[in-house]
Design an enzyme around this catalytic site. Structure first.
Site: not given
Ligand code: PGA
Length: 254
Positions: A67, A136, A138, A143
């Site tokens: 990313d 979380n 990811h 996400e």
């Protein structure tokens, strides 16, 4: 999915570096999928050391990062381009024309995302994908959501991720809200995946990803369905994985 318990961050990094080095020795023109963040720093440090010692040759390797932030140029110190330059690319003999990250400055994000997927496909797909995991759950900037994104896409960072990444920026307001992220398609098509998790703040995410149901609400849980995924967890990150799962040091879930 294999879950491998190791003692601490150093052991996790060493085990990961052995896997990456083994991949490059076995296939010198390997295509590596790479991650940024604090977690893989120990891995990159070891790879650079082993290169400097003449034990590794990256000259035929191709890399694709997961990313890049939208709006940060490659020279911005917090860009993932700059991160990779600093921690790996400038220290080993990777060929710059074979090191790819999404272009966060692309005017047309959709077109850039399509180009990135096409480049990965043209390279024959990823041989070994290195992943971290967010608090979380990811992976990359995939996400928690109500669906899995398959292709490279524009990702909107969750509040939790923005807060977690604020440590790299002068102010919370400076953290980009969007990124271009590889989707689950390229990750799940990788021949092999190694996810690294270290520290107590990853314990809940690891537990949900490894022991919970497969759901886009916990993006890393999809790796339960990968045919060759290894999760390398240190003692703190494995803290919530039930005791009975730990006796062997290595377990098969599926
Ligand atoms: P970290 O980030 O390695 O900095 O904890 C991991 C991630 O968000 O994927």
């Amino acid at each position: 999915m294999d879950v491998v318990f190791v003692e601490d961050y150093e052991a996790m990094s060493r085990r990961a570096a052995e896997i990456v080095a083994g991949q490059i020795r076995q296939k010198p023109d390997s295509v590596l999928g790479l991650a940024t963040g604090s977690t893989p720093l120990g891995l990159y440090h070891l790879l650079c050391r082993w290169y400097a010692a003449g034990r590794l040759d990256f000259s035929a390797v191709t890399t694709f990062n997961l990313d890049e932030y939208i709006g940060l140029s490659p020279t911005h110190p917090q860009s993932y381009h700059a991160f990779m330059q600093k921690h790996l690319f400038s220290k080993v003999n990777l060929c710059p024309v074979r090191c790819f990250l999404p272009d966060g400055m692309a005017g047309d994000v959709l077109a850039e995302a399509g180009r990135y997927d096409a480049r990965i496909e043209a390279a024959g797909g990823i041989d070994l994908q290195v992943l971290g995991i967010g608090r979380n759950g990811h992976i990359g900037f995939n996400e928690p959501d109500d669906h899995f994104a398959v292709r490279t896409h524009r990702a909107y960072l969750s509040d939790d991720t923005i807060k977690a990444n604020a440590r790299f920026f002068p102010r919370l307001a400076d953290v980009p809200r969007e990124a271009i992220s590889v989707g689950m398609g390229a990750i799940m098509k990788a021949q092999r995946v190694v996810l690294l998790a270290s520290g107590p703040d990853k314990a809940e995410a690891v537990h949900r990803a490894v022991c919970g149901v497969v759901t886009p609400r916990v993006p890393a849980s999809i790796l339960q369905l990968h045919r060759a995924a290894t999760v390398l967890v240190d003692a703190d990150a494995a803290a919530l994985v039930p005791e009975k799962w730990r006796h062997a040091g290595r377990i098969h879930i599926g």
